[in-house]
Design a protein around this motif. Structure first.
Motif, PDB file in Angstrom:
ATOM      1  N   GLU A  18      -3.066  10.193  15.766  1.00 55.09           N
ATOM      2  CA  GLU A  18      -3.246   8.871  15.152  1.00 55.09           C
ATOM      3  C   GLU A  18      -3.359   7.835  16.257  1.00 55.09           C
ATOM      4  O   GLU A  18      -2.499   7.730  17.127  1.00 55.09           O
ATOM      5  N   HIS A  48      -3.674   3.858  17.369  1.00 52.65           N
ATOM      6  CA  HIS A  48      -3.308   2.527  16.864  1.00 52.65           C
ATOM      7  C   HIS A  48      -3.587   1.524  17.971  1.00 52.65           C
ATOM      8  O   HIS A  48      -3.026   1.653  19.066  1.00 52.65           O
ATOM      9  N   ARG A  71       3.462  14.880   4.178  1.00 56.82           N
ATOM     10  CA  ARG A  71       3.086  14.230   2.917  1.00 56.82           C
ATOM     11  C   ARG A  71       3.302  15.249   1.816  1.00 56.82           C
ATOM     12  O   ARG A  71       2.640  16.279   1.793  1.00 56.82           O
ATOM     13  N   THR A  96     -10.946   9.518   9.497  1.00 56.32           N
ATOM     14  CA  THR A  96     -11.193   8.108   9.146  1.00 56.32           C
ATOM     15  C   THR A  96     -10.775   7.199  10.283  1.00 56.32           C
ATOM     16  O   THR A  96      -9.887   7.521  11.062  1.00 56.32           O
ATOM     17  N   HIS A 143       0.812  -1.212   0.000  1.00 58.34           N
ATOM     18  CA  HIS A 143       0.000   0.000   0.000  1.00 58.34           C
ATOM     19  C   HIS A 143       0.845   1.261   0.000  1.00 58.34           C
ATOM     20  O   HIS A 143       0.401   2.306  -0.451  1.00 58.34           O
ATOM     21  N   PHE A 199       1.382   5.521  -2.297  1.00 56.27           N
ATOM     22  CA  PHE A 199       1.649   6.787  -1.623  1.00 56.27           C
ATOM     23  C   PHE A 199       3.076   7.275  -1.848  1.00 56.27           C
ATOM     24  O   PHE A 199       3.426   8.378  -1.427  1.00 56.27           O
ATOM     25  N   GLU A 257       2.260   3.638  11.022  1.00 50.86           N
ATOM     26  CA  GLU A 257       2.116   2.176  11.108  1.00 50.86           C
ATOM     27  C   GLU A 257       3.466   1.474  11.143  1.00 50.86           C
ATOM     28  O   GLU A 257       3.734   0.638  11.997  1.00 50.86           O
ATOM     29  N   TRP A 276      -1.811  16.062  13.570  1.00 53.03           N
ATOM     30  CA  TRP A 276      -2.919  15.128  13.705  1.00 53.03           C
ATOM     31  C   TRP A 276      -2.787  14.334  14.981  1.00 53.03           C
ATOM     32  O   TRP A 276      -1.813  14.453  15.722  1.00 53.03           O
ATOM     33  N   GLU A 284       4.557  10.784  -2.318  1.00 48.00           N
ATOM     34  CA  GLU A 284       4.329  11.786  -1.266  1.00 48.00           C
ATOM     35  C   GLU A 284       5.307  11.665  -0.107  1.00 48.00           C
ATOM     36  O   GLU A 284       5.269  12.476   0.811  1.00 48.00           O
ATOM     37  N   VAL A 285       6.137  10.638  -0.114  1.00 52.92           N
ATOM     38  CA  VAL A 285       7.029  10.460   1.028  1.00 52.92           C
ATOM     39  C   VAL A 285       8.245  11.374   0.873  1.00 52.92           C
ATOM     40  O   VAL A 285       8.883  11.423  -0.172  1.00 52.92           O
ATOM     41  N   PHE A 304      -8.778   2.427   2.707  1.00 55.43           N
ATOM     42  CA  PHE A 304      -7.333   2.345   2.887  1.00 55.43           C
ATOM     43  C   PHE A 304      -6.892   0.938   2.481  1.00 55.43           C
ATOM     44  O   PHE A 304      -7.313  -0.053   3.094  1.00 55.43           O
ATOM     45  N   SER A 343      -6.568   1.542  13.173  1.00 60.76           N
ATOM     46  CA  SER A 343      -5.891   2.842  13.231  1.00 60.76           C
ATOM     47  C   SER A 343      -6.896   3.908  12.823  1.00 60.76           C
ATOM     48  O   SER A 343      -7.816   3.641  12.052  1.00 60.76           O
ATOM     49  N   TRP A 344      -6.731   5.102  13.378  1.00 55.38           N
ATOM     50  CA  TRP A 344      -7.714   6.164  13.167  1.00 55.38           C
ATOM     51  C   TRP A 344      -7.059   7.520  13.352  1.00 55.38           C
ATOM     52  O   TRP A 344      -6.127   7.667  14.139  1.00 55.38           O
ATOM     53  N   GLY A 345      -7.502   8.486  12.575  1.00 55.51           N
ATOM     54  CA  GLY A 345      -6.845   9.789  12.638  1.00 55.51           C
ATOM     55  C   GLY A 345      -7.755  10.969  12.304  1.00 55.51           C
ATOM     56  O   GLY A 345      -8.686  10.852  11.509  1.00 55.51           O
ATOM     57  N   HIS A 401      -9.989   2.958  10.680  1.00 53.23           N
ATOM     58  CA  HIS A 401      -9.840   1.725   9.891  1.00 53.23           C
ATOM     59  C   HIS A 401      -9.835   0.482  10.763  1.00 53.23           C
ATOM     60  O   HIS A 401      -9.188   0.473  11.816  1.00 53.23           O
TER      61      HIS A 401
HETATM   62  C1  87F Z   1       1.174   8.855   2.480  1.00 55.00           C
HETATM   63  C2  87F Z   1       2.451   8.365   2.357  1.00 55.00           C
HETATM   64  C3  87F Z   1       2.765   7.109   2.855  1.00 55.00           C
HETATM   65  C4  87F Z   1      -1.979   7.818   3.844  1.00 55.00           C
HETATM   66  C5  87F Z   1       0.208   8.090   3.118  1.00 55.00           C
HETATM   67  O1  87F Z   1      -5.761   7.004   7.916  1.00 55.00           O
HETATM   68  C6  87F Z   1       1.826   6.333   3.496  1.00 55.00           C
HETATM   69  C7  87F Z   1       0.538   6.816   3.625  1.00 55.00           C
HETATM   70  O2  87F Z   1      -0.295   4.953   4.748  1.00 55.00           O
HETATM   71  C8  87F Z   1      -0.497   6.067   4.260  1.00 55.00           C
HETATM   72  N1  87F Z   1      -1.054   8.560   3.236  1.00 55.00           N
HETATM   73  N2  87F Z   1      -1.716   6.603   4.370  1.00 55.00           N
HETATM   74  C9  87F Z   1      -2.800   5.897   5.025  1.00 55.00           C
HETATM   75  C10 87F Z   1      -2.875   6.255   6.479  1.00 55.00           C
HETATM   76  C11 87F Z   1      -3.690   5.269   7.245  1.00 55.00           C
HETATM   77  C12 87F Z   1      -4.014   5.619   8.678  1.00 55.00           C
HETATM   78  N3  87F Z   1      -2.889   5.860   9.517  1.00 55.00           N
HETATM   79  C13 87F Z   1      -3.148   6.197  10.893  1.00 55.00           C
HETATM   80  C14 87F Z   1      -5.032   6.676   8.825  1.00 55.00           C
HETATM   81  C15 87F Z   1      -5.302   7.206  10.180  1.00 55.00           C
HETATM   82  C16 87F Z   1      -4.134   7.286  11.076  1.00 55.00           C
END
Ligand code: 87F
Length: 911
Positions: free
Chosen positions: A570, A572, A551, A639, A492, A496, A522, A568, A499-500, A615, A669-671, A641
């Protein structure tokens, strides 16, 4: 003579021998642990020179080889490009060489190939370009890598469009097969009641093989080559809007190009930076044209005069206009760009040139270049330019809107823009004048000033208060994540990856292992979870972190809503059972509902994300969706998850359950982010400024006195201080603004603009009658009230305001919530800025979601002006499958596919 080169490792050998064969160099490469100087000595002897040059890195070595065969085409054109190539080669070497003994080189393991393709896809997506037969240095390495892994067409067909297109362009150079593009798959026509089948994603761009007729027949490219004009050509997916262009070729100074017609002054072609405000009035004023009112030119005229179709126009199209019927206008902001990118009448290509060369090219076609100072979108209209001087430099692109100044330099207090008609500019104005945000010199980064940070503070305090009884504890994990950990989540993260943001240097030195800055945690937290979770007694594990994340977005940044760094929370958690995890997911979502509805007075719709929007790393995603009436757009609020056991498996987390068996925990996980604040501003703000819901307002009441000759400050100030003390005692966040340097009128304005819910005015007559005047910010109500009972009165009033603000927005939201059962009603309702609830076939019919997106966009664009098409996406997207489902009578059909409907889905245009 054949030169034997001993190279230090397998992948270096691979690159070197490919390179040598590409250049027809008689080189044989063998592997052995040798230092670079020996390699250099070998290279020197090939050139017949005996002097040893001191060269570090692969690119200089290979440049040297290039120079021997006069193949400058493969040389890096500048230091940055050479560094990029070196970085790419060394990361290639580092990641692959340990895995690959030389004799197994062609037989890479499938996962290595897919990893390579993944990184190539992002690499190519981000920076690849090709100029005629000339590949950039990094590109050559990318292709060599592909060549080395002996990818056959079948494997490459699986690669993304960028990789395929790129491979095919360079394939003839490498004398390897060109991959034939398969016909785009038609989506199921069965039940496709309306408007034909879903279109294949990615547009209709053809691969640009070296002998492609497009490449050779493009007169603009040919003319650039003939004039020996320095340029590069970037090939990308077809891009019709600036959003698409930024996604296809991110991070570049793209142009937007307008074709205009004026009854009196004829045709204009404007080339501007993508985020300039190309206001026609500014342009004609700057050019000294009177009585002008230019409008979009017709598509017929565009084709006839400039040989371009809609969405494919670029400055070089003026070469078509042999009679110079079109006046050429260049945005001065482009003159500050190192490279300007524009289409050569083909929107799968972008030509990069210096602004000076663009001017030169245009002038050589017999067109004058009128340089106009267009402001950045959101800036105040710039003062009319003094004529259209050539070559006048503008200011570097900044996001910060300009503020009007008064004569003595003090910032004007009044907002310059109206919320309903100039929403974007209004938003910038409100957040800066209310002292919430200051702009910063890095795009997408903003300063959160105390007035907005206090709101974030109050959200955090409320949230922490709720987490504690739920057994969720706060913790803090590091900001950095190693490459290997981040990529553990490959599947996954791949999506993304662009954006890193990475740290690649410390001081002047390169880091051996690049380090990512957390985009989410994560991969940072779960290795620790593996250590901490051994037995069912260690569960549930419930952690929360307040932090910043980065991001690197390429879409238009907007303070709070889309910034490159944001704040934010987050959460977990890990649980023994799926049910426990599911309960946690819903509890977290309920907290988010609370933040929006109870604190920020913004109604939300809770629901599940569709399969396409959830996600990808998890099992199921829930969401809170808010609605912004002024823009007619929805926005994802937060969100939560259910991650299932995916991450447990990936990170090898397991525990002994109550029966002594080994089990994998169920995770969530939630944010929620500082986006909340932006949504609040957009929803509640008005033409005067912010309107804050009392629960989060840093100040709930401000007291302003009216000092006059009749009653001086000696009498009125103690009175106000007493009122302040009483309100404080009643638990109200209150401030008496006793500053003497400002007038009371100025103070009224100031605090209104900052959205303080209640202003208490105290004048001489109020002091005499022991009362005060209460003024309510959100609805303008004003009344007199005795100060003796003011505490309880205002406590009640603040609650009343909070509730009324919520109900007002809920009413507005509900009025825009429309049910649609037939396709024909869908886009018209999107156009009205409505949220649309439809019956939906869902499940296995995901492609219809894409179809609705494409089709609604196509229908919306068909009726839009070119200017409008550059704005944020007009496609309708699924927001969620609401938890609250209306009845779905037996036999109801999906509004798009005509297949049997399984549920109701909520759609809208969204941020
Ligand atoms: C951007 C770059 C790398 C979203 C990203 O929604 C990885 C990611 O994993 C990525 N943008 N996400 C998903 C995030 C999932 C989740 N993480 C914890 C959340 C809520 C908080």
């Amino acid at each position: 003579m054949t030169l034997s080169i001993v190279s230090p490792n397998a992948s270096c050998s691979a690159i070197l021998s490919s390179f040598a064969s590409l250049l027809n160099l008689p080189v044989s490469v063998a592997e052995g642990a040798v230092p670079t100087p020996q390699l250099l000595a070998a290279v020197s002897s090939l050139s017949g020179k005996t002097d040893t040059v001191s060269i570090a890195g692969w690119s200089p070595v290979l440049s040297h080889l290039c120079s021997l065969t006069s193949t400058p085409a493969l040389l890096p054109s500048n230091a940055a490009e050479a560094a990029a190539a070196d970085g790419f080669v060394s990361s290639f070497s580092n990641s692959l060489s340990p895995l690959l003994p030389l004799d197994t080189l062609p037989a890479y393991h499938a996962s290595v190939v897919s990893e390579l393709l993944g990184s190539l896809q992002s690499h190519l997506g981000a920076r690849t370009y090709l100029a005629d037969a000339r590949g950039s240095y990094a590109d050559v390495f990318a292709v060599l890598s592909l060549h080395q892994v002996s990818l056959k067409g079948a494997d490459l067909a699986k690669a993304g469009e960028n990789v395929r297109r790129f491979y095919n362009t360079v394939a003839p150079l490498l004398k390897v097969p060109v991959i034939e593009e398969k016909e785009k798959e038609e989506k199921p026509a069965k039940g496709a009641a309306k408007g034909g089948a879903p279109a294949a994603a990615g547009g209709s761009a053809a691969p640009l093989a070296e002998d492609s007729p497009l490449r050779s027949s493009n007169a603009i490219l040919a003319s650039l080559a003939a004039q020996k004009m320095p340029h590069s050509v970037l090939s990308h997916a077809a891009a019709f809007t600036s959003d698409e262009l930024n996604a296809a070729a991110p991070g570049l100074s793209h142009t937007k190009n307008l074709f205009l017609k004026d009854k009196k002054h004829g045709y204009f072609m404007v080339t501007a930076l993508h985020d300039s405000d190309t206001n026609a009035k500014i342009m004609t004023k700057a050019m000294g044209l009177t009585g002008a009112n230019p409008r979009m030119g017709s598509e017929d005229d565009l084709l006839k005069l400039l040989g371009a179709k809609k969405g494919m126009l670029g400055p070089m199209c003026v070469s078509c206009d042999a009679e110079s019927k079109v006046r050429f206008v260049l945005d001065s902001r482009l003159l500050d760009c190192a490279t300007v990118y524009s289409h050569p009448s083909d929107n799968t290509l972008s030509v990069g040139m210096s602004p000076e060369h663009v001017k030169q090219f245009v002038e050589a076609t017999g067109h004058e270049v009128a340089v106009v100072d267009f402001p950045l979108k959101g800036e105040a209209a710039a003062a009319p330019a003094k004529g259209a001087e050539k070559g006048k430099g503008g200011k570097a692109a900044k996001e910060a809107p300009k503020k009007k100044q008064t004569k003595d330099g003090e910032t004007l207090l009044k907002l310059q823009y109206k919320k309903m008609s100039e929403f974007h500019d209004w938003y910038s104005d409100v957040i800066t004048l209310s002292e919430m945000i200051s702009y910063y010199d890095i795009s997408g980064c903003y300063i959160l000033r105390p007035w907005s940070y206090k709101i974030w503070d109050s959200i955090q305090n409320w949230f922490n208060g709720k987490l504690e009884p739920m057994g969720v504890e706060n913790a803090y994990f590091p900001l950095f994540v190693s490459k290997s950990r981040l990529e553990k989540e490959k599947d996954h993260v791949e999506g993304f990856a662009p954006e890193v943001a990475w740290v690649t240097k410390s001081g002047d030195g390169d880091l051996v292992e690049h380090i990512a800055i957390r985009p989410t945690s994560e991969t940072i937290m779960y290795p620790a979870f593996k250590d901490w979770i051994r037995s069912h007694r260690d569960l549930p594990l419930k952690l929360n972190q307040w932090s910043n994340v980065v991001r690197w977005e390429f879409k238009n940044p907007t303070p709070f809503l889309r910034s490159r760094e944001f704040l934010w929370q987050e959460g977990h958690t890990a649980h023994e059972s799926y049910e426990d995890a599911d309960k946690m997911v819903m509890e977290a979502l309920e907290l988010y509902r609370g933040v929006y509805e109870d604190l920020l007075a913004i109604p939300v719709v809770r629901g599940y994300k569709t399969e396409k929007e959830r996600f990808a790393g998890g099992y199921m995603t829930t969401t809170c969706e808010a609605y912004i009436p002024a823009s007619g757009r929805a926005i994802q609020g937060a969100t939560s998850h259910n991650l299932g056991q995916n991450f447990g498996k990936m990170f090898d987390i397991n525990f002994q359950d109550k029966d002594g068996k080994t089990a994998i925990p169920w995770q969530t996980s939630w944010g929620i982010t500082t986006r909340t604040i932006g949504v609040m501003v957009m929803v509640h703000g008005d033409d005067t400024g912010l309107v804050l819901p009392p629960k989060v307002a840093p100040l709930q009441v401000v007291i302003v006195d009216v000092v006059s000759k009749k009653m001086g400050k000696d009498v009125i100030q103690p009175y106000c201080r007493e009122v302040e003390a009483n309100l404080k005692a009643a638990g109200i966040r209150v401030k008496y603004d006793d500053r003497l340097i400002y007038t009371s009128g100025w103070k009224y304005n100031h605090w209104e603009q900052k959205g303080v819910p209640i202003r208490v005015e105290v004048g001489p007559r109020d002091v005499e009658s022991k009362q005060c005047r209460v003024c309510v910010r959100h609805d303008g109500e004003k009344y007199d009230f005795p100060v003796a009972d003011l505490g309880p009165e205002l406590v009640r009033k603040l609650e009343d305001i909070q509730q009324k603000m919520f109900l007002k927005i809920k009413k507005e939201r509900d009025e825009h919530l429309i049910t649609v059962t037939e396709w024909k009603d869908f886009t018209p309702n999107l156009e009205k800025g409505n949220l649309i609830l439809t019956p939906w076939c869902g499940g296995d019919n995901q492609e219809w979601e894409e179809w609705v997106k494409d089709k609604s966009k196509e229908e919306a664009l068909a009726g839009a002006t070119e200017e409008a098409t550059c704005a944020t996406s007009v496609a309708g997207k699924t927001l969620c499958i609401p938890f609250e489902q209306p009845d779905l009578p037996e036999g109801t059909k999906c509004f798009a596919s005509g297949l049997p409907a399984k549920c109701w889905v909520l759609w809208g245009r969204s941020y």
